[in-house]
Enzyme design. Structure first.
Site, PDB file in Angstrom:
ATOM      1  N   PHE A  36     -26.370  25.254   9.940  1.00 47.25           N
ATOM      2  CA  PHE A  36     -26.735  24.189  10.864  1.00 47.25           C
ATOM      3  C   PHE A  36     -25.705  24.097  11.977  1.00 47.25           C
ATOM      4  O   PHE A  36     -24.534  24.400  11.768  1.00 47.25           O
ATOM      5  CB  PHE A  36     -26.793  22.839  10.126  1.00 47.25           C
ATOM      6  CG  PHE A  36     -28.063  22.649   9.355  1.00 47.25           C
ATOM      7  CD1 PHE A  36     -28.288  23.370   8.190  1.00 47.25           C
ATOM      8  CD2 PHE A  36     -29.040  21.770   9.799  1.00 47.25           C
ATOM      9  CE1 PHE A  36     -29.465  23.223   7.476  1.00 47.25           C
ATOM     10  CE2 PHE A  36     -30.226  21.603   9.097  1.00 47.25           C
ATOM     11  CZ  PHE A  36     -30.441  22.330   7.934  1.00 47.25           C
ATOM     12  N   LYS A  65     -20.491  33.400  12.579  1.00 44.52           N
ATOM     13  CA  LYS A  65     -20.415  33.178  11.137  1.00 44.52           C
ATOM     14  C   LYS A  65     -21.283  34.152  10.339  1.00 44.52           C
ATOM     15  O   LYS A  65     -21.325  34.073   9.119  1.00 44.52           O
ATOM     16  CB  LYS A  65     -20.812  31.744  10.811  1.00 44.52           C
ATOM     17  CG  LYS A  65     -19.887  30.708  11.452  1.00 44.52           C
ATOM     18  CD  LYS A  65     -20.014  29.378  10.755  1.00 44.52           C
ATOM     19  CE  LYS A  65     -19.144  28.336  11.437  1.00 44.52           C
ATOM     20  NZ  LYS A  65     -18.875  27.205  10.549  1.00 44.52           N
ATOM     21  N   LYS A  91     -22.427  30.324  17.209  1.00 45.48           N
ATOM     22  CA  LYS A  91     -22.088  30.090  15.796  1.00 45.48           C
ATOM     23  C   LYS A  91     -22.854  31.046  14.874  1.00 45.48           C
ATOM     24  O   LYS A  91     -22.309  31.557  13.905  1.00 45.48           O
ATOM     25  CB  LYS A  91     -22.478  28.630  15.471  1.00 45.48           C
ATOM     26  CG  LYS A  91     -21.616  27.965  14.475  1.00 45.48           C
ATOM     27  CD  LYS A  91     -21.864  26.466  14.464  1.00 45.48           C
ATOM     28  CE  LYS A  91     -21.030  25.760  15.516  1.00 45.48           C
ATOM     29  NZ  LYS A  91     -21.079  24.307  15.359  1.00 45.48           N
ATOM     30  N   LYS A 149      -0.569   5.483  -3.032  1.00 44.41           N
ATOM     31  CA  LYS A 149      -1.070   4.814  -1.825  1.00 44.41           C
ATOM     32  C   LYS A 149       0.033   4.694  -0.778  1.00 44.41           C
ATOM     33  O   LYS A 149       1.142   4.241  -1.092  1.00 44.41           O
ATOM     34  CB  LYS A 149      -1.592   3.425  -2.208  1.00 44.41           C
ATOM     35  CG  LYS A 149      -2.211   2.708  -1.038  1.00 44.41           C
ATOM     36  CD  LYS A 149      -2.743   1.351  -1.410  1.00 44.41           C
ATOM     37  CE  LYS A 149      -3.101   0.591  -0.159  1.00 44.41           C
ATOM     38  NZ  LYS A 149      -3.463  -0.784  -0.444  1.00 44.41           N
ATOM     39  N   ASN A 161     -17.269  11.908   7.401  1.00 48.82           N
ATOM     40  CA  ASN A 161     -18.206  11.793   8.532  1.00 48.82           C
ATOM     41  C   ASN A 161     -19.475  11.111   8.036  1.00 48.82           C
ATOM     42  O   ASN A 161     -19.658  10.936   6.832  1.00 48.82           O
ATOM     43  CB  ASN A 161     -18.483  13.185   9.112  1.00 48.82           C
ATOM     44  CG  ASN A 161     -19.118  14.095   8.087  1.00 48.82           C
ATOM     45  OD1 ASN A 161     -20.216  13.839   7.599  1.00 48.82           O
ATOM     46  ND2 ASN A 161     -18.410  15.152   7.703  1.00 48.82           N
ATOM     47  N   ASP A 212     -13.709  20.140   9.099  1.00 47.27           N
ATOM     48  CA  ASP A 212     -13.022  21.359   9.551  1.00 47.27           C
ATOM     49  C   ASP A 212     -11.534  21.295   9.236  1.00 47.27           C
ATOM     50  O   ASP A 212     -10.865  22.319   9.174  1.00 47.27           O
ATOM     51  CB  ASP A 212     -13.206  21.523  11.066  1.00 47.27           C
ATOM     52  CG  ASP A 212     -14.649  21.875  11.397  1.00 47.27           C
ATOM     53  OD1 ASP A 212     -15.298  22.507  10.541  1.00 47.27           O
ATOM     54  OD2 ASP A 212     -15.128  21.493  12.483  1.00 47.27           O
TER      55      ASP A 212
HETATM   56  O1  C5P Z   1     -18.990  25.451  13.561  1.00 50.37           O
HETATM   57  P1  C5P Z   1     -19.359  24.513  12.434  1.00 50.37           P
HETATM   58  O2  C5P Z   1     -18.294  24.565  11.414  1.00 50.37           O
HETATM   59  O3  C5P Z   1     -19.674  23.152  12.895  1.00 50.37           O
HETATM   60  O4  C5P Z   1     -20.715  25.115  11.806  1.00 50.37           O
HETATM   61  C1  C5P Z   1     -21.586  24.341  11.047  1.00 50.37           C
HETATM   62  C2  C5P Z   1     -22.196  25.147   9.938  1.00 50.37           C
HETATM   63  O5  C5P Z   1     -21.176  25.749   9.152  1.00 50.37           O
HETATM   64  C3  C5P Z   1     -22.959  24.267   8.967  1.00 50.37           C
HETATM   65  O6  C5P Z   1     -24.017  25.037   8.425  1.00 50.37           O
HETATM   66  C4  C5P Z   1     -21.933  23.908   7.916  1.00 50.37           C
HETATM   67  O7  C5P Z   1     -22.529  23.594   6.659  1.00 50.37           O
HETATM   68  C5  C5P Z   1     -21.123  25.189   7.852  1.00 50.37           C
HETATM   69  N1  C5P Z   1     -19.701  24.986   7.541  1.00 50.37           N
HETATM   70  C6  C5P Z   1     -19.173  25.554   6.401  1.00 50.37           C
HETATM   71  N2  C5P Z   1     -17.838  25.415   6.130  1.00 50.37           N
HETATM   72  C7  C5P Z   1     -17.035  24.733   6.973  1.00 50.37           C
HETATM   73  C8  C5P Z   1     -17.559  24.158   8.138  1.00 50.37           C
HETATM   74  C9  C5P Z   1     -18.902  24.291   8.394  1.00 50.37           C
HETATM   75  O8  C5P Z   1     -19.901  26.152   5.626  1.00 50.37           O
HETATM   76  N3  C5P Z   1     -15.763  24.612   6.674  1.00 50.37           N
END
Ligand code: C5P
Length: 406
Positions: free
Chosen positions: A326, A344, A340, A291, A212, A281
């Site tokens: 974030f 989390k 969120k 390759k 990204n 994700d």
């Molecule tokens: O829901 P989302 O995954 O977008 O949430 C974003 C937050 O979660 C950010 O702080 C990102 O650094 C963290 N994150 C993480 N591990 C992941 C995905 C997101 O720590 N696999």
């Protein structure tokens, strides 16, 4: 001791209603000439001594004084979020009493109550008022709370008497501002902070990956600012083109899996965790070892599996650090961020709408809302990512302090 640079510092000059208010003009002008960003807040009575027009011209910004002026933001809160330091000069007996007792009955005193940054108070008044028991008791209370009180100078006072009570010279006030900033520098001394930053790369084959556009800048600014405040900082970074922040331990990783492992290695030895990385994700279920050839296919399907949720795993640690995450969203930013934060197990979430101009990926600025676990929600104006980093650390520091006092 290293010199404290005033350039770029965000300073509130709070002017209250004493004859020495005219001297605050020179203070504002000197700070602005040093490159500081100055906002002036005045009381009604200060406006009787010096017009707000003078301060608006000197600071280059509108002066805040009217609690009831029509506006879209909550001014005392956005000013408080803006400030790295606040200097009240001159400070009347009245504002000293309000500060000491938490009275908030105009814009200036309300703003002072919302501040989390260091405060410098420069009392200026008649000697007998200064020496009176209530003023001395109030100053003692403020000193005890860590407010920097600049001793008034002795000399001839406006009332014709001679004694202590004069506002010190501008250079003395500027030095007090530097001292206060210096004290803020050490505010995170001894704290262990772990920050993730940048994008992750999820391999498809040895020469291709999914990623990204995260530049990593927000996380790097957080690391640099935390280091300046005296913290022991580790930055786990996905691939970026940014220089390594001075004094910060950097662990370079590529994938979400590697980032997760690097973070897990530090379980139990972190006071504050900030997840600023744009972690993928999903990752391809299998990365080809060689390759992949196009062949004569018109289509191809990539099977994806979930990556570990790093922040959610940190929330399981015992002891659990204070956690800041974030939420980069493109719609219903605040609602998604609140959800969120809960899901989390974070203490604070920094929400930003990445579809807004000047916010999010690949830009130097950001416009964010800070939402914390006790329901406080603060909209910050468009700021540089360095300024946003300072505001996030101010709030995170306050959250840590409130957890410790529980
Ligand atoms: O829901 P989302 O995954 O977008 O949430 C974003 C937050 O979660 C950010 O702080 C990102 O650094 C963290 N994150 C993480 N591990 C992941 C995905 C997101 O720590 N696999």
């Amino acid at each position: 001791m290293p010199a404290i640079e005033l350039s770029g510092r965000r300073i509130i000059v709070a002017v209250t209603g004493g004859i020495a208010a005219y001297k605050a003009c020179e203070l504002v002008s000197t700070l602005v000439k040093s490159g500081a960003q100055v906002r002036v807040v005045m009381t009604e009575s200060a406006r009787r001594f010096v017009s707000e027009m003078t301060f608006a011209t000197l600071s280059g910004h509108e002066v805040a004084w009217d609690m009831w002026a029509p506006r879209t933001n909550v001014e005392h809160i956005s000013l408080a979020e803006f400030a790295e330091v606040c200097v009240i000069a001159p400070a009347t007996a009245n504002v000293i009493a309000k500060c000491a007792h938490g009275i908030a009955d105009d814009l200036l005193s309300t703003c002072l109550l919302a501040l989390t940054c260091p405060v410098v108070i420069a009392p200026a008044m008649n000697t007998r008022m200064l020496c009176s028991a209530p003023v001395q008791a109030n100053l003692a209370t403020l000193r005890e709370r860590g407010v920097h009180v600049v001793e008034p100078e002795e000399g001839r006072l406006a009332c014709g008497e001679t004694g202590a009570g004069r506002l010190p010279a501008t250079e003395v006030l500027v030095e007090a501002v530097r001292d206060a900033l210096r004290s803020r520098r050490g505010a995170m001394s001894g704290m262990r902070i772990l920050i993730t930053a940048g994008p992750t790369r999820e391999a498809i084959d040895p020469v291709r990956f999914l990623s990204n556009p995260s530049s990593g800048r927000m996380g790097y600014e957080l690391a640099a600012e935390a280091q300046r405040r005296g913290a022991d900082v580790t930055l786990v970074s996905g691939p970026t083109s940014l220089p390594r922040p001075e004094g910060v331990a950097v662990v370079a990783v590529q994938s979400a899996e590697q980032m997760h492992e690097a973070v897990q290695e530090r379980a139990g030895v972190v006071d504050l965790f900030i997840g600023a990385a744009a972690v993928a994700d999903w990752r391809p279920a299998e990365a080809a070892t060689e390759k992949m050839k196009k062949g004569d296919r018109e289509e191809m399907t990539l099977r994806m599996v979930r990556t570990p949720d790093i922040i959610a795993s940190v929330a399981q640690w015992q002891p659990r650090p204070t956690i800041v995450g974030f939420a980069a969203e493109t719609n219903e930013t605040i609602a998604h961020a609140r959800e969120k934060l809960q899901r989390k197990g974070m203490d604070m979430i920094v929400a930003n709408d990445v579809s807004e101009p000047g916010a999010g990926f690949e830009v130097e600025t950001n416009r964010v809302t800070l939402i914390d676990v006790i329901g406080r929600e603060t909209d910050l104006p468009l700021m540089s990512k360095a300024e946003v980093a300072a505001a996030i650390l101010d709030r995170a520091g306050a959250l840590i302090a409130s957890r410790e006092s529980q």
